[in-house]
Design a protein around this motif. Structure first.
Motif, mmCIF file in Angstrom:
data_model
loop_
_atom_site.group_PDB
_atom_site.id
_atom_site.type_symbol
_atom_site.label_atom_id
_atom_site.label_comp_id
_atom_site.label_asym_id
_atom_site.label_seq_id
_atom_site.Cartn_x
_atom_site.Cartn_y
_atom_site.Cartn_z
ATOM 1 N N TYR A 263 12.892 1.820 -3.683
ATOM 2 C CA TYR A 263 12.601 2.650 -2.512
ATOM 3 C C TYR A 263 13.841 3.462 -2.128
ATOM 4 O O TYR A 263 14.962 2.957 -2.130
ATOM 5 C CB TYR A 263 12.176 1.766 -1.337
ATOM 6 N N LYS A 264 13.585 4.740 -1.767
ATOM 7 C CA LYS A 264 14.685 5.601 -1.330
ATOM 8 C C LYS A 264 14.109 6.740 -0.500
ATOM 9 O O LYS A 264 13.195 7.450 -0.954
ATOM 10 C CB LYS A 264 15.442 6.156 -2.544
ATOM 11 N N ASN A 265 14.633 6.895 0.705
ATOM 12 C CA ASN A 265 14.208 7.965 1.605
ATOM 13 C C ASN A 265 12.685 7.981 1.805
ATOM 14 O O ASN A 265 12.052 9.046 1.824
ATOM 15 C CB ASN A 265 14.675 9.321 1.074
ATOM 16 N N GLY A 266 12.097 6.816 1.901
ATOM 17 C CA GLY A 266 10.658 6.713 2.148
ATOM 18 C C GLY A 266 9.787 6.814 0.917
ATOM 19 O O GLY A 266 8.573 6.605 0.992
ATOM 20 N N ALA A 267 10.374 7.150 -0.226
ATOM 21 C CA ALA A 267 9.601 7.271 -1.467
ATOM 22 C C ALA A 267 9.643 5.963 -2.239
ATOM 23 O O ALA A 267 10.625 5.213 -2.174
ATOM 24 C CB ALA A 267 10.148 8.403 -2.322
ATOM 25 N N VAL A 268 8.559 5.688 -2.982
ATOM 26 C CA VAL A 268 8.470 4.484 -3.809
ATOM 27 C C VAL A 268 8.517 4.885 -5.274
ATOM 28 O O VAL A 268 7.780 5.785 -5.713
ATOM 29 C CB VAL A 268 7.165 3.702 -3.531
ATOM 30 N N GLN A 269 9.391 4.249 -6.023
ATOM 31 C CA GLN A 269 9.484 4.504 -7.454
ATOM 32 C C GLN A 269 9.074 3.231 -8.199
ATOM 33 O O GLN A 269 9.729 2.198 -8.098
ATOM 34 C CB GLN A 269 10.924 4.881 -7.841
ATOM 35 N N LYS A 270 7.951 3.299 -8.928
ATOM 36 C CA LYS A 270 7.484 2.171 -9.721
ATOM 37 C C LYS A 270 7.831 2.408 -11.182
ATOM 38 O O LYS A 270 7.607 3.499 -11.709
ATOM 39 C CB LYS A 270 5.973 1.981 -9.574
ATOM 40 N N VAL A 271 8.363 1.362 -11.818
ATOM 41 C CA VAL A 271 8.741 1.478 -13.221
ATOM 42 C C VAL A 271 8.023 0.392 -14.006
ATOM 43 O O VAL A 271 8.188 -0.805 -13.736
ATOM 44 C CB VAL A 271 10.267 1.341 -13.408
ATOM 45 N N GLN A 272 7.189 0.788 -14.965
ATOM 46 C CA GLN A 272 6.503 -0.144 -15.848
ATOM 47 C C GLN A 272 7.387 -0.385 -17.073
ATOM 48 O O GLN A 272 7.789 0.563 -17.739
ATOM 49 C CB GLN A 272 5.150 0.421 -16.291
ATOM 50 N N LEU A 273 7.670 -1.650 -17.340
ATOM 51 C CA LEU A 273 8.624 -1.985 -18.390
ATOM 52 C C LEU A 273 8.000 -2.826 -19.490
ATOM 53 O O LEU A 273 7.116 -3.650 -19.236
ATOM 54 C CB LEU A 273 9.814 -2.742 -17.789
#
Length: 299
Positions: free
Chosen positions: A206-216
């Protein structure tokens, strides 16, 4: 207080539906547990369990007696706790469940100090990264990471600001470069955890209200949280670990915190228990002691 011990044994056998399992959980022999049940049955003049070679279940009398047994034993324990509190005594059995990494590398040392401070306390420690069942296992309190899902359990917070963080060894960073963005994780070797066969392969940031999802597609997968940390220390890849588990390794420089500008999943630590009446002097003392240790650790 043999009769009270026999009642506790009866409750344990009813919970486990097995004499041998109740004996194992309480470090007794099946013969001793069976003898306790027979004594209780003789005192009551009733058969409490229907037994066969393959199964064991409560009789009608056993089902009727079970709720009274639990209530009466709880009242006795409260009375003992009240007397001990008045006398300032901390004594009894402490049955604790904890995650493997936290248990082996933090809790074990803290418990040694706790037992030295309270020599009349008997300890039963259950380490597992599976979710322990407080209702069916011989566990009074469970230390658990994450937001509690079981609303029936009471959750006493120990460290609410804990979170998962990305870490790798200094050797790995020197060899593979410093990770600057979570999306670049797909270009690195990653280490992850699995529970009940489910692999924790979606990491969120999470950064500045945004969500970053990473599929690994993680190359190293294990069902033991301590092994995740060990593999990271050995330079095998990047791990997504509880801050509490790696705080000492970060301080020593063995592990490096990657992408610190990104927030990660919260992972608060709670002490879970089933009933407020369980807060005996020994459990109250343990909670205060562990809270002090965690506060001192995180500063």
């Amino acid at each position: 207080m043999r009769s009270f011990n026999d009642i506790q044994t009866f409750i344990d056998v009813a919970s486990c539906a097995s004499i041998s399992e109740a004996a194992r959980q309480n470090a007794q022999t099946p013969a001793a547990v069976s003898a306790a049940i027979k004594r209780l049955e003789k005192d009551l003049g009733n058969v409490l369990f229907i037994r066969s070679t393959r199964s064991l279940r409560l009789s009608v009398a056993g089902e009727q007696f079970l709720s009274y047994a639990k209530d009466s034993l709880s009242l006795i324990q409260q009375g003992v706790a009240a007397v001990q509190t008045a006398l300032g005594e901390v004594t009894g059995t402490l049955q604790v469940s904890a995650p493997c990494d936290l248990g082996r590398n933090k809790l074990s040392e803290w418990l040694n100090e706790f037992l030295a401070q309270y020599p009349n306390v008997k300890l039963k420690l259950h380490l597992s990264d599976e979710v322990s069942d407080i209702y069916s296992q011989s566990i009074d309190i469970a230390l658990r990471f994450g937001v509690p899902k079981d609303s029936q359990l009471i959750a006493a917070p120990l460290f609410l600001n804990n979170a998962r963080i990305l870490v790798a060894s200094a050797e790995y960073v020197a060899k593979n470069g410093l990770l600057t963005h979570p999306l670049n994780l797909t270009q690195h070797t990653t280490i992850t955890f699995m529970r009940f066969g489910e692999v924790f392969k979606e990491w969120r940031f999470y950064k500045n209200g945004a969500v970053q999802k990473v599929q690994l597609n993680c190359q190293h997968i294990v069902n033991d949280g301590e092994m995740v940390r060990r593999w990271a220390l050995e330079g095998k890849g990047i791990a997504y670990k509880s801050y509490l588990d790696v705080i000492d390794n970060l301080a020593s420089g063995e592990l490096v915190h990657l992408c610190p500008q990104w927030q990660s999943d919260p992972l608060p630590l709670y002490m879970m228990y089933a009933d407020r009446r369980q807060m005996t002097p020994v459990i109250t003392a343990f909670r205060a002691f562990i809270q002090h240790k965690i506060t001192a650790l995180v500063g």
